[in-house]
Structure formats: C-alpha cells, structure tokens
Scaffold this motif. Structure first.
Motif, mmCIF file in Angstrom:
data_model
loop_
_atom_site.group_PDB
_atom_site.id
_atom_site.type_symbol
_atom_site.label_atom_id
_atom_site.label_comp_id
_atom_site.label_asym_id
_atom_site.label_seq_id
_atom_site.Cartn_x
_atom_site.Cartn_y
_atom_site.Cartn_z
ATOM 1 N N HIS A 160 0.834 -1.214 0.000
ATOM 2 C CA HIS A 160 0.000 0.000 0.000
ATOM 3 C C HIS A 160 0.867 1.263 0.000
ATOM 4 N N LEU A 161 1.907 1.281 0.815
ATOM 5 C CA LEU A 161 2.779 2.461 0.908
ATOM 6 C C LEU A 161 3.509 2.705 -0.412
ATOM 7 N N TYR A 162 4.020 1.645 -1.017
ATOM 8 C CA TYR A 162 4.738 1.805 -2.290
ATOM 9 C C TYR A 162 3.797 2.283 -3.404
ATOM 10 N N LYS A 163 2.581 1.724 -3.421
ATOM 11 C CA LYS A 163 1.634 2.126 -4.462
ATOM 12 C C LYS A 163 1.247 3.597 -4.342
ATOM 13 N N ASN A 164 1.295 4.119 -3.118
ATOM 14 C CA ASN A 164 0.944 5.519 -2.884
ATOM 15 C C ASN A 164 2.183 6.419 -2.783
ATOM 16 N N ASN A 165 3.310 5.896 -3.280
ATOM 17 C CA ASN A 165 4.557 6.663 -3.384
ATOM 18 C C ASN A 165 5.114 7.146 -2.047
ATOM 19 N N HIS A 166 4.849 6.399 -0.970
ATOM 20 C CA HIS A 166 5.466 6.705 0.327
ATOM 21 C C HIS A 166 6.752 5.877 0.421
ATOM 22 N N PHE A 167 7.765 6.287 -0.347
ATOM 23 C CA PHE A 167 8.958 5.449 -0.486
ATOM 24 C C PHE A 167 9.796 5.376 0.792
ATOM 25 N N ASN A 168 9.906 6.481 1.514
ATOM 26 C CA ASN A 168 10.698 6.458 2.751
ATOM 27 C C ASN A 168 10.055 5.561 3.803
ATOM 28 N N LYS A 169 8.733 5.662 3.922
ATOM 29 C CA LYS A 169 8.034 4.795 4.869
ATOM 30 C C LYS A 169 8.105 3.338 4.392
ATOM 31 N N GLY A 170 8.009 3.150 3.077
ATOM 32 C CA GLY A 170 8.132 1.807 2.527
ATOM 33 C C GLY A 170 9.494 1.199 2.827
ATOM 34 N N LYS A 171 10.530 2.039 2.777
ATOM 35 C CA LYS A 171 11.885 1.568 3.076
ATOM 36 C C LYS A 171 11.996 1.112 4.527
ATOM 37 N N GLU A 172 11.420 1.897 5.447
ATOM 38 C CA GLU A 172 11.447 1.538 6.869
ATOM 39 C C GLU A 172 10.689 0.239 7.122
ATOM 40 N N LEU A 173 9.545 0.110 6.465
ATOM 41 C CA LEU A 173 8.738 -1.093 6.677
ATOM 42 C C LEU A 173 9.383 -2.318 6.023
ATOM 43 N N THR A 174 10.123 -2.107 4.929
ATOM 44 C CA THR A 174 10.849 -3.210 4.299
ATOM 45 C C THR A 174 11.903 -3.757 5.253
ATOM 46 N N ARG A 175 12.576 -2.852 5.978
ATOM 47 C CA ARG A 175 13.548 -3.299 6.980
ATOM 48 C C ARG A 175 12.868 -4.130 8.065
ATOM 49 N N LEU A 176 11.689 -3.666 8.502
ATOM 50 C CA LEU A 176 10.936 -4.404 9.511
ATOM 51 C C LEU A 176 10.541 -5.781 8.977
ATOM 52 N N TYR A 177 10.110 -5.826 7.723
ATOM 53 C CA TYR A 177 9.672 -7.087 7.114
ATOM 54 C C TYR A 177 10.807 -8.116 7.109
ATOM 55 N N PHE A 178 11.991 -7.713 6.666
ATOM 56 C CA PHE A 178 13.110 -8.656 6.600
ATOM 57 C C PHE A 178 13.642 -8.999 7.990
ATOM 58 N N LEU A 179 13.374 -8.134 8.958
ATOM 59 C CA LEU A 179 13.741 -8.439 10.337
ATOM 60 C C LEU A 179 12.925 -9.616 10.869
ATOM 61 N N MET A 180 11.765 -9.872 10.255
ATOM 62 C CA MET A 180 10.880 -10.948 10.710
ATOM 63 C C MET A 180 11.350 -12.333 10.284
ATOM 64 N N PHE A 181 12.440 -12.401 9.518
ATOM 65 C CA PHE A 181 12.980 -13.711 9.146
ATOM 66 C C PHE A 181 13.527 -14.375 10.407
ATOM 67 N N LEU A 182 13.002 -15.568 10.716
ATOM 68 C CA LEU A 182 13.401 -16.286 11.924
ATOM 69 C C LEU A 182 14.311 -17.443 11.534
ATOM 70 N N ASP A 183 15.592 -17.268 11.787
ATOM 71 C CA ASP A 183 16.573 -18.282 11.414
ATOM 72 C C ASP A 183 16.501 -19.463 12.375
ATOM 73 N N GLY A 184 16.851 -20.628 11.875
ATOM 74 C CA GLY A 184 16.940 -21.794 12.741
ATOM 75 C C GLY A 184 15.747 -22.718 12.692
ATOM 76 N N GLU A 185 14.615 -22.228 12.199
ATOM 77 C CA GLU A 185 13.410 -23.066 12.134
ATOM 78 C C GLU A 185 12.979 -23.218 10.673
ATOM 79 N N ASP A 186 13.142 -24.419 10.123
ATOM 80 C CA ASP A 186 12.881 -24.635 8.697
ATOM 81 C C ASP A 186 11.439 -24.317 8.312
ATOM 82 N N SER A 187 10.478 -24.712 9.145
ATOM 83 C CA SER A 187 9.075 -24.480 8.790
ATOM 84 C C SER A 187 8.766 -22.989 8.710
ATOM 85 N N LEU A 188 9.355 -22.195 9.616
ATOM 86 C CA LEU A 188 9.134 -20.746 9.578
ATOM 87 C C LEU A 188 9.865 -20.117 8.396
ATOM 88 N N LYS A 189 11.025 -20.661 8.040
ATOM 89 C CA LYS A 189 11.744 -20.180 6.854
ATOM 90 C C LYS A 189 10.889 -20.372 5.607
#
Length: 652
Positions: A343-372
């Motif tokens: 939604h943020l990218y479609k509405n050209n909120h690129f800076n907020k999109g960048k911050e949320l992209t960092r949050l999204y990739f932070l959600m990667f949980l290493d060590g658990e195959d099913s969650l990966k």
C-alpha cells in the motif's frame, strides 16, 4: 568379592542420582516450572472470574451488585438522636460565616435532585460521544472499534449512571417525606440531613464512583481517536502477550486460555497495522517512524531469549510448544506487514516503505525450517507485488535480501531474474545479477559473519562451493528462458556475464547439473545439494518457468553461444582470463550435439540473429569455423566464400 563390588557400584549410582536431583540446574528448572505454573494458574482463575462471570455478563453483574447496594442502603439505620446544641451552634456559625445562611434540608434536597437530573444530560452526551468516536475509530482501525474493553466500559458506565439516578431520586423522596411530617417545623433546618446522614454518604459514594467511570470513559473515547496513542497501546499489548505466552504453562486445563491469548495477540497485530496505515496515509512521519521502531524491538525479542523463563529463543520455544497457534501469529505478522508495505509503495510513500521493508526482513526467523518456508512464500508474494521497474522499490528489496542467509534467497533471486528477463528490463536485470553475485557468490551480506572453527572450515568451503554452483545454474536457467522468448540483448548480456565471471569448468559442471534437473529451484523445500529430490506440487512457487518441450533446443543454442564467447575471450586474452586449466575448459559441445539431426538448423538460427546478441565472436572466422567443425557442418567459406558477418538474415 562380587557382592562388595556390586554394593560399591550401586552406592556410586545412588550418589550420582542424588547429585543430579539436587544440582543447581535441576533446582533452577523446577523453580522455573513452578513459576510458570503459578503464573498461569493465577491468570487462568482471574480470566474465568473476569471473563466468564463479569465481562460476558456485565449487566447481570452490575444489577446484582446494585441490588446488594440497595439492600445495604435500606438497611442503613437512621440517626434518631438529635444533634447536641453545641453541634447545631457550630454548623449555624460555620454556614453563616461562609455566606450560606439559611442552608438547610431543602437546599441539600435541591442539590441531590439537580445532580441526579444532570446525570440524564451526562447520558445523552456520552451517547453522542460514543457514536462519534466509534465511527471515527472504525475508519482508522476496524479491529480496535470492536474492542471488548471499550464496549464493556460503556455498558458499565451507563448502568452506573442509571443506578446513581435511581439512588438519588430515592434519597430525595425519602427526604421529602420526612420534611412533610408535622413535627418537622419545630426541628433544626438540618434535621433530616442528620437523620439520613449515612444514606447521603452512600449516595455521595455512588456519585463519586459514577463520575470516576464517566471521566475514564471520556478519556478512553478521546484516546481511541488518537491513532498514535492507540498504536502505542497495541504495541505495548503485544509485548505483554509475548511475555505471557513465553511463561505459559501448558496443560489441557489451560488450552482455552492459550487460544484466547493467541486470539488477542492476532487482534493486536491487526490493530497495529491498521493504525500504521492511517499514520502513513496522513503523513504523520515522526509517529510512524517511532512506532515502527518500537515494533522492531518486539520482533527482536521474538528472535531473542528470555532469561526469566530460561528460554534461549522465544520463537523456537513457542513453535515447539504451540505449533500452529504460533505459525498463525507469524503468518499474521508477515501478511499485515506485506499488505501495508505494498500500500505504501503504491501511494509513493517510499521512505516509509523503506522503513517497513527493513521491519519485514527483520521478521525472518533463522533456525526453524518451517518458519523459513512460510517466510519464503511470503517473500515471493512480496516479489509478485513489487514494481520491478521502480529502482527505489527494487533497491530496498535487494538490500533486504542481503539480510537473509544465502540458501534462503536462491529461489527468490531466480524468480526476480526471470521476471526481468521476460519484461526485457535489461537495466534492472544488470543491477539484480550483480547483486546476486555479490550476495551469493562473494558472500557480501549485511548479516554478522559467524566465526567458523578450523574443524568446520572444510564444510563451510564446500557449502560456499555448492552455493556458487547453484548461482550458476540459476543464471543458466535464466539464459535458457531468455533464448526461449527471443530476447537477444538479454541473451548476449547473460552469456558475457557468465563467461566473464566464471571459469569454463564451473560453467560446465553447472550445466551438467541443469541437464539433470532443469526445474531445480522451484520449491521452497529444495536442498542446494539435491534440488531434484522434491516433487511436492503444494510447495511450488509461482515462477515463470522453463518450457520443457523447448528446453533441449534452447540449451543447444546456449551451448553454442557460451562456447563461442569462451573461445573469443581466451583468444583475445581479456583482463579476467587466467593462465589456468579451469579457464581453458570449454563447455562440452561434442556430447551436446552428438547425433543431433537439426544441428544445421540451430546454427543457422543463431547466425541469422548474430548482430542482435552483441557478441563479437560472430565476426571471428576462425572461431566460427571451429564451431562448424564441432557441429560437423560444412564450412561456409567452402560453400559460398562468405563470412558469417557478411551473411544476410537466414529464413527458417
């Protein structure tokens, strides 16, 4: 002798058992278990009392409490003893000096009637405020608009106000009946007040209680219209949810409570992202950044440990204990983050999109195959929604990939590269391919490098070698796809890139693997060592894919192009060529075209488009003759004396 030895061994075993039973580790584990059980039990019984007895039956509970209050009210004995003359004189002087001369029972009765009547106005105002704030809140966050606490508080306050009015009118009628008695004319002006003093105090108490709850409701209603405060409250709630779930003691008796906790967790997650969406759409940048940062801290807690309950990794602990309940929460986090991100990218909120992209990739949980695997599926959905022609979006996505382990990104890189191939987006393809090499092959990631012990260095080196081979396979698959859809410029770029960055031996080995498993890297369960061992269709990601019917034909074209470019760079001794046998190893053409009935057709097809590839080896007569010889074709010079560069476009 044997009996003595047996007794010694038995005594030794018993001693070891005693030591183990009373060791510090065992004591700590028992203490933690007891703490979990006590904490969960208290929460369980409190939940049963509040939810089952009070929350779900608020009106019944209040009516019952009010009946108890009325019984207490009517049982309060009147004060029949008249006040002493000194007391009367004291109050008369105090009221006169305070400017309240003539203050008596009639005045107090008037105050009670006025206050009680004004409560009806309070109810009208509260109703209007509730309707207004509910509508406003529903536009900001539909999940919060149905909060049980708010609805229960409203019912509670309304009933409290009504009960206060009933008590006030009852007290007023009581005072009125006493004031109409004949002997009242001879009494002190505050005689009825003295008689009903305890009842008046009870009325004052219920008025104060009602006022307190009214103020609390008004405060809560105004807060509910402030997205920042509601957002902070929801983030605080999921932090609390996480701590409670970490310390939860599992038992069949507590299952319903556990389900309710996860339901609340899910509800708070939805509320957070609905409020973040509102902040983003209304350019409340500071509030947005602060709350995303606060949410990031919660995610870090999820990935970390909890010393209080002796948990090394909270996510692994919850997954092992609660299974699908926790997977549902994890998927909810991914879905809501991704939805807001798109939604943020479609509405050209690129800076907020960048911050949320960092949050999204932070959600990667290493060590658990099913969650990966769940993350990879979500990541592919992210890629499908990404505008690959937008450089800012693509750069944020690529930077995020560098935070993930290399083997978890292969299928995503493949999908991205093939999308760009099909879209003929050569500029973005160049960016992605070089990032791909930097991340997967060169190992330049944003993840902290783990210290590899000497005994494991050989394994690490082999893993890196496998990753490199996998990367080359993906590039070869993309090259095959580019040949299939006749994107000549892309074909030329990939051929030059492969020959420039990898040795002939590496390309040859990767090609053999591609021939064995042409559909490798299409499922999230694949191993980079054995990509052809998985065939579960339910795990496949929606890739553009290779057409198996034309695969062999396109591969033969690819082999000719790679061979010609390899020959050319070695002949010209370009800057990256090393004097090494691995560089002088060419892709195997002999085996590829052995007993091929349409070698001449393939060569003519390639030759007809020679000017579109951007490859200089087509102008080299010696290399072209070598290719013809490998294909066992008649030399063009022998047939008509024309060089390949002079040949006109051949028609099939």
């Amino acid at each position: 002798m044997w009996g003595w030895l047996t007794n010694r061994i038995k005594k030794r075993i018993d001693t070891e058992k005693v030591k183990e039973k009373f060791s510090s580790t065992t004591i700590r584990e028992k203490k933690t278990t007891l703490s979990r059980f006590t904490f969960t039990s208290i929460m369980y019984y409190r939940s049963k009392l509040i939810k089952n007895t009070i929350s779900e039956n608020t009106h019944i509970t209040l009516v019952f409490l009010y009946l108890l209050f009325l019984i207490f009210y009517f049982l309060i004995p009147p004060i029949n003893n008249a006040a002493s003359d000194e007391t009367k004189q004291f109050f008369d002087e105090a009221l006169t000096s305070g400017g309240f001369k003539g203050f008596g029972d009639e005045t107090i009765r008037y105050i009670i009637i006025t206050v009680t009547s004004s409560l009806a106005l309070v109810l009208s105002i509260l109703s209007a405020m509730y309707v207004f704030t509910h509508r406003e809140q529903k536009t900001i966050s539909p999940s919060v608009s149905n909060v049980t606490r708010k609805n229960g508080l409203v019912v509670f306050v309304v009933l409290m106000v009504i009960f206060s009015m009933i008590t006030g009118y009852t007290l007023s009628a009581n005072m009125d009946s006493l004031m109409k008695q004949e002997e009242y004319a001879n009494q002190h002006p505050l005689h009825v007040t003295n008689v009903l003093f305890y009842k008046i105090c009870a009325w004052i108490a219920i008025i104060i209680s009602a006022t307190t709850f009214v103020v609390e409701l008004i405060r809560y209603l105004f807060i509910s219209m402030n997205p920042d405060k509601m957002l902070k409250n929801s983030i605080m709630q999921i932090a609390k949810n996480l701590n409670i779930l970490t310390g939860f003691y599992t038992r069949k008796k507590f299952n319903n409570l556990l389900i309710e906790l996860y339901k609340t967790f899910h509800h708070n997650i939805e509320s957070i992202f609905q409020n973040l969406k509102f902040l983003g759409d209304h350019n409340m940048n500071k509030d947005f950044d602060e709350n995303v940062a606060a949410l990031s801290e919660i995610i870090k807690k999820l990935k970390g440990g909890n010393s209080r309950y002796d948990v090394e990794n909270v996510a692994s602990h919850l997954l092992e204990r609660d299974g699908l309940h926790f997977v549902g929460i994890y998927n909810s986090l991914l879905r809501n983050t991704l939805s807001l991100l798109i939604h943020l990218y479609k509405n050209n909120h690129f800076n907020k999109g960048k911050e949320l992209t960092r949050l999204y990739f932070l959600m990667f949980l290493d060590g658990e195959d099913s969650l990966k695997q769940h993350f990879t599926l979500s990541l592919n959905e992210f890629l499908d929604s990404l505008d690959t022609s937008n450089e800012r979006q693509l750069r944020d996505f690529l930077n995020g990939l560098k935070n993930l382990p290399e083997d978890s990104t292969l299928i995503i890189y493949k999908n991205l590269i093939q999308k760009l191939v099909v879209k003929k987006n050569a500029e973005m393809l160049t960016t992605v391919v070089y990032d791909f090499k930097e991340h997967i092959i060169d190992g330049k990631t944003k993840r902290p490098k783990a210290i590899v012990k000497p005994m494991f260095k050989a394994i690490a080196a082999q893993n890196q070698k496998n990753l490199k081979k996998s990367a080359i396979v993906i590039l070869l698959q993309s090259l095959v796809k580019a040949i299939e859809v006749s994107h000549y410029g892309t074909v030329g770029f990939l051929v030059k890139y492969l020959v420039t960055n990898f040795t002939g031996e590496e390309i040859n080995n990767a090609y053999q693997r591609l021939k064995q498993a042409p559909l490798s890297f299409t499922t999230i369960f694949e191993s980079i060592d054995e990509p052809d061992n998985v065939s579960d269709e339910n795990t496949e990601i929606g890739l553009i894919g290779i057409n198996i019917e034309t695969f062999d034909y396109c591969c033969k074209k690819m082999v000719i192009l790679l061979y010609g470019q390899q020959k050319y760079v070695i002949k010209e001794a370009l800057w990256f060529v090393e004097d090494d046998d691995s560089f002088k190893t060419f892709i195997e053409m002999d085996n590829e075209f052995e007993n091929c009935p349409y070698s001449s057709y393939i060569f003519k097809k390639i030759e007809s488009s020679s000017t579109k590839y951007g490859l200089l080896f087509f102008k080299d007569k010696e290399i072209m003759k070598d290719i013809r010889d490998k294909l066992k074709l008649k030399s063009l010079d022998e047939s008509d004396g024309k060089s390949p560069s002079e040949s006109s476009s051949l028609e099939v």
